[in-house]
Design an enzyme around this catalytic site. Structure first.
Site, PDB file in Angstrom:
ATOM      1  N   SER A 101       0.783  -1.031  -0.141  1.00 19.65           N
ATOM      2  CA  SER A 101       0.045  -0.083   0.148  1.00 19.65           C
ATOM      3  C   SER A 101       0.860   1.342  -0.037  1.00 19.65           C
ATOM      4  O   SER A 101       1.636   1.514  -0.855  1.00 19.65           O
ATOM      5  CB  SER A 101      -1.012  -0.075   1.124  1.00 19.65           C
ATOM      6  OG  SER A 101      -1.946   0.829   1.090  1.00 19.65           O
ATOM      7  N   ASP A 242      -2.457   6.094  -3.896  1.00 19.14           N
ATOM      8  CA  ASP A 242      -1.266   5.403  -2.816  1.00 19.14           C
ATOM      9  C   ASP A 242      -0.619   4.454  -3.812  1.00 19.14           C
ATOM     10  O   ASP A 242      -1.121   4.505  -4.985  1.00 19.14           O
ATOM     11  CB  ASP A 242      -1.768   5.259  -1.387  1.00 19.14           C
ATOM     12  CG  ASP A 242      -2.716   4.129  -1.546  1.00 19.14           C
ATOM     13  OD1 ASP A 242      -3.369   3.871  -2.487  1.00 19.14           O
ATOM     14  OD2 ASP A 242      -2.858   3.296  -0.800  1.00 19.14           O
ATOM     15  N   ASP A 244      -1.168   1.203  -3.989  1.00 19.85           N
ATOM     16  CA  ASP A 244      -1.912   0.255  -4.795  1.00 19.85           C
ATOM     17  C   ASP A 244      -3.156   0.870  -5.433  1.00 19.85           C
ATOM     18  O   ASP A 244      -4.047   0.116  -5.432  1.00 19.85           O
ATOM     19  CB  ASP A 244      -2.127  -1.154  -3.707  1.00 19.85           C
ATOM     20  CG  ASP A 244      -2.899  -0.586  -2.632  1.00 19.85           C
ATOM     21  OD1 ASP A 244      -3.100   0.559  -2.141  1.00 19.85           O
ATOM     22  OD2 ASP A 244      -3.698  -1.581  -1.895  1.00 19.85           O
TER      23      ASP A 244
END
Length: 451
Positions: A101, A242, A244
Site C-alpha cells: 500500500s 497511494d 496500490d
C-alpha cells in the site's frame, strides 16, 4: 492471536518477514483452502504494485499455487480494487494482490480476496495461517495435476471501462484540467488513461516506477508535489493515489487538501439528495473527525464508527445494508460499484458532483470545518505497553479532562509496531496537552518493556 495476517493482509519487510518461502507456503495454503469447492480446474488471479520485490513474491506465489494444482492468471501491476473486480469478473476462486500500500519500497505484502471479490473473513485467514505452519508435503498435487500460469493481456482496458461505467453516461470531464499523482505505483497506467478517456486535460506525475520510488515524495501520503503542481498549472483539481491505488487524496484548485472525511461528506450529501443512499447515514472509523459527524447530523444523516481498517468498515456496511463508508485516510468504499476501497472511482464520483453543481472543487469539497485533531505515534520493540498500569491511568485521566468536548483514541497499528495516540476536540491547546501526556506514558512504558 494472529501470526501472519494483520488488518490488511500479510505485510512486512521484503526478505525480512515477506520471504519467498512464506509466499510459497501462503500460495499452497490458500490454494488448498479454495480447492475444496467443487471438482474443476481452480483458478487464482494475481496482481501487484511496482515494488522491486514484487517479482520475487509473485514467482514464489505462482510456485505455491501451481504446486497444489491451481491455475494462475497473472495481471502484472494493477490497483488493488482492480484485482478484486477481476477476481469476480474472471470467475476465479481467489484473488491475490502483492502490495504494501502506502509503505516504502522496502516493504511488501500479500492481500487475499475471495471469489466474491471481498477480503477474506477472519476465520478463513486463521485457517490459512494454520495450514501455512502445517506439513503440506503430502497434500501437493501429483505430477499430472500441477497448475499452469498464464499472463493476461488487456486487463488495463477492462478496469478502465469498469471505472468509466460508474459515472452516468451524460457526465464527462470536458473542460477540467486534472493533475493526477499515481505514487509511482499500481495505478500509473490506468488512472491517467481513465481521466483522459472521460475528456479531462490530464497532467500526470508519479508515473515512472523503477522498483524503488513507489510512494517516495509522491502519492496520497506525500501530497506536497501534487499541491505544487496544481498551483503551478492552475489546475481545477489534483488527485493523489497511494501505492496500490485503493485510497485517494484530493487537492482543490487553491492547493488545499481534501481528505477522506470531506470526500465522504460531499458524496453522502449528493447521494442523499439523489435518493441513492441505502441507509440514512454512512460508516466510518474511530479516526474520522468529529466535524464530519456533526455535519452529517445537520443534514439528517448518521455516522456509525468501526475499528480502524477498511475491512471493518466494509463488514459493517454489508451486515447493515450501507452503501457508503470509508476512512479519513482516503479509503472510500462505494459498495454499489466495488468490494473494497477504490481511489480512482472515489475521485470520479467526487468530480461528477463538482461537474453537476457547476462549482469549483473548493466550493464543493470543504463542507465542514474539521475539529483540531492531533495524532502522534510511539514506536516500540516488544511487549504490550497499553496494558501497563501507568498507561491505563494516563488514558483515563486524559478522557476525563476532555469530557464531552473531545475524543481520545489510542490503538496499536495493525501493520507495524507502533501505537497511535489521537486526540480531537474544540480546545486545541487541551488536546495537545492530553495527547502529550499519554504519549509520554506510553513511551516510558515501552522503554521499560524493551529494557
Amino acid at each position: 492471536m494472529r501470526k501472519y495476517f494483520g488488518t490488511d493482509g500479510i505485510r512486512g519487510r521484503a526478505n525480512g518477514i515477506i520471504t519467498p518461502d512464506l509466499a510459497l507456503r501462503v500460495g499452497q495454503a490458500a490454494g488448498l483452502m479454495f480447492k475444496q469447492n467443487g471438482d474443476y480446474r481452480h483458478r487464482v488471479v494475481i496482481g501487484k504494485d511496482t515494488r522491486l520485490s514484487g517479482y520475487m513474491i509473485e514467482n514464489a506465489l505462482v510456485a505455491g499455487f501451481t504446486s497444489v494444482g491451481m491455475d494462475v492468471l497473472l495481471l502484472g501491476p494493477m490497483p488493488t480494487p482492480a484485482v478484486a473486480m477481476l477476481t469476480r469478473s474472471m470467475r476465479c476462486d481467489l484473488g491475490v494482490m502483492i502490495s504494501a500500500s502506502h509503505n516504502p519500497y522496502e516493504d511488501n505484502g500479500i492481500k487475499l480476496f475471495g471469489p466474491d471479490g471481498f477480503k477474506l473473513k477472519d476465520d478463513v485467514e486463521m485457517q490459512i495461517e494454520a495450514l501455512i505452519d502445517s506439513d503440506l508435503t503430502a497434500r501437493l498435487a501429483g505430477s499430472a495435476n500441477l497448475g499452469r500460469a498464464k499472463r493476461i493481456e488487456s486487463v488495463h482496458a477492462r478496469y478502465i471501462e469498469f471505472a468509466k461505467r460508474t459515472l452516468p453516461r451524460q457526465i464527462d470531464l470536458e473542460g477540467m484540467r486534472v493533475v493526477v499523482d499515481c505514487a509511482n505505483g499500481a495505478g500509473y497506467k490506468v488512472a491517467p488513461e481513465t481521466l483522459w478517456e472521460l475528456g479531462a486535460e490530464v497532467v500526470s506525475i508519479g508515473v515512472d516506477p523503477n522498483g524503488f520510488n513507489i510512494n517516495h515524495e509522491v502519492g496520497s501520503t506525500s501530497p506536497e508535489t501534487l499541491i505544487h503542481k496544481v498551483r503551478e498549472l492552475r489546475a481545477d483539481v489534483g488527485i493523489a493515489l497511494d501505492g496500490d491505488a485503493d485510497r485517494v487524496l484530493i487537492v482543490d484548485e487553491k492547493g488545499q487538501k481534501v481528505d477522506g472525511d470531506q470526500l465522504m461528506g460531499v458524496v453522502a450529501r449528493s447521494w442523499k439528495e439523489d435518493g441513492r443512499l441505502s441507509q440514512p447515514g454512512i460508516v466510518a472509523t474511530i479516526m474520522s473527525n468529529l466535524g464530519l459527524e456533526r455535519y452529517l447530523s445537520g443534514i439528517g444523516l448518521g455516522l456509525v464508527r468501526t475499528a480502524v481498517g477498511d475491512r471493518y468498515v466494509l463488514e459493517h456496511m454489508r451486515a447493515h445494508g450501507y452503501n457508503l463508508g470509508g476512512e479519513q485516510s482516503g479509503h472510500i468504499i462505494m459498495s454499489d460499484y466495488t468490494t473494497t476501497g477504490d481511489g480512482l472511482i472515489a475521485a470520479l464520483q467526487l468530480l461528477a458532483v463538482v461537474k453537476s453543481m457547476g462549482k469549483t472543487v473548493s466550493e464543493v469539497c470543504h463542507c465542514f470545518e474539521p475539529l483540531p485533531q492531533v495524532l502522534k505515534n510511539v514506536r516500540y520493540k516488544s511487549g504490550k505497553p497499553l496494558q501497563e498500569a501507568t498507561v491505563i491511568k494516563a488514558i483515563e485521566a486524559g478522557r476525563e479532562r476532555l469530557g464531552a468536548s473531545g475524543r481520545l483514541v489510542i490503538r496499536p497499528s495493525g501493520t507495524e509496531p507502533v501505537i497511535r495516540v489521537m486526540g480531537e476536540g474544540d480546545n486545541e491547546d487541551l488536546i495537545n496537552r492530553v495527547v502529550d501526556d499519554v504519549v509520554d506514558a506510553v513511551t516510558q512504558a515501552a522503554s521499560q518493556v524493551a529494557a
